[in-house]
Motif scaffolding. Sequence first.
Motif, short mmCIF file in Angstrom:
data_model
loop_
_atom_site.label_atom_id
_atom_site.label_comp_id
_atom_site.label_asym_id
_atom_site.label_seq_id
_atom_site.Cartn_x
_atom_site.Cartn_y
_atom_site.Cartn_z
N LEU A 24 24.11 39.67 29.91
CA LEU A 24 23.87 39.73 28.44
C LEU A 24 23.54 40.94 28.11
CD1 LEU A 24 22.11 36.98 29.82
CD2 LEU A 24 22.69 36.40 27.49
N ALA A 25 23.69 41.26 26.79
CA ALA A 25 23.37 42.56 26.08
C ALA A 25 22.75 42.38 24.54
CB ALA A 25 24.78 43.29 26.06
N LEU A 26 22.22 43.46 24.22
CA LEU A 26 21.53 43.32 22.84
C LEU A 26 21.80 44.92 22.17
CD1 LEU A 26 20.23 41.78 20.65
CD2 LEU A 26 17.95 42.69 21.81
N ALA A 27 22.62 44.95 21.17
CA ALA A 27 23.02 46.13 20.26
C ALA A 27 22.11 46.23 19.17
CB ALA A 27 24.37 46.48 20.26
N VAL A 28 21.32 47.22 18.92
CA VAL A 28 20.39 47.15 17.97
C VAL A 28 20.59 48.52 17.08
CG1 VAL A 28 18.02 47.22 17.18
CG2 VAL A 28 18.72 46.20 19.30
#
Length: 482
Positions: free
Chosen positions: A401-405
């Motif tokens: 999974l990933a999270l771009a902020v």
Amino acid sequence: MRAAQTRRGTPAARPGTGGEPSGDPLGALREDLLDELARTAAEEPDPLPRALDAVARYAAAAAGVRRVDVVAADAAGRAVVLAAAGDGPAVRTGERPLRRAGRPVGRLRWHGGTPRLLDDRAVGALEHHLAAAVDERTARQWAQRTATAGTQLFERAARAVGVEAAARVLAEVTGAVFATERSAVHLVDTGTRATHVLGVGLPADVQEALDRRVVGTTAADSPAWRLLSATREPALVDDARDVPLRPGGFIQTLGLRCFASIPLLAHDGLLGAVVCGDVTRTRAWSEHHRALARRFAVQGPGIVELARLRASEAAHVRELEHRAFHDALTGLPNRAALLRALEDTAAGGVALLLVDLDGFKRVNDTLGHAAGDELLRQVAGRLRGSAPAGATPARLGGDELALAVPGATLAAGVALAHRLHALLLEPYDVDGTTVRTGASVGVAAAPADAGGVPDLLRAADEAMYRAKRERTGPRTAPVARC
């Protein structure tokens, strides 16, 4: 026109008399005027001014009348002056109805002169021309009004997406073209249960009452609805007290004293009805109103159905787009959506967190793939819940999974990674079984560390594998400089 006749009514010489005045001066004048009207009727685009001028000249000669005018009902049913002739003040001394083919088309009024203009036999021929001219002008005005209404209806409805938007357009245009004080639309489902009741410019308490009293009720219980359903024709009611209505129903809640109810016809019944009317008065609807209502009854359903189709197509497009950019299992944005978000935000600064679950294969092997899927859904929920506003959580595939902020620095990304790491280590309840799993989190940022999106992804991936090897929490890696 024949010579020797003036506005004062001086009689013309009649053919065959050798130029001698006729023994019936008014008759001669009347004949001259009729000849004039007959010659010019086919040439005049609007014969009303010529016809009224002829009547004015005859009335001046016969009874000293100084002014005549014609009144007819406008779209709102109010008497308005269509045309006037003569130079006297508007001090009415009499009037008489104008009829064509037995239909009332207006009224002739005269000002000044004797109270009684002329007997019917003497003036009837001129009035016939005048009535025809009034009827023709009124018909042209209504034809223009109808054409304009149709254009407005289709132009505005073409932009409407959804049944509610199209229905509101129908109500607005109908109320405007019929010149009524209130208008609303009533849509039903296949069981005639009211699904939408939309008013135009209604007082807030009236719209609230419509929503409370009508929505959800069965239209077939209304006498007015049963009439529309049986005749499949518009119902134009001059006085609402003359017809049976459901107490507290659609029309009574609108407070209408007169109304036009236009069915929206479908092949298997009614889609609904558009209703407009007045709350301050009764009204005598004209044949022009009835013809327009029949036209709207034909056009309205197509507008509603096209809007429904456009809404369905728009929903289908949204669904296809959602599928193209979202993971089917977790509902999170997918890799394509993540890449799009990174491309849009990298130049302004973005922190990227990559997450790989530790021990996920063990869950699949011991509890089965259904349990593994449930675990992924719960992990996705925790990732989504920890994402700041504007961030993009994503599932890249498998247990990654990933999270771009956007706008986050590397330090802010690291702080968020530690919070997320701790959250993912908490136990999960999977079908009554407590499941624990680890998580490896890698962090990289751009453009502080320079590099484009591919370099950012490689750096975050490198950091994630470092975290997986060391098993001491989130790690970072520098982004390769271009």
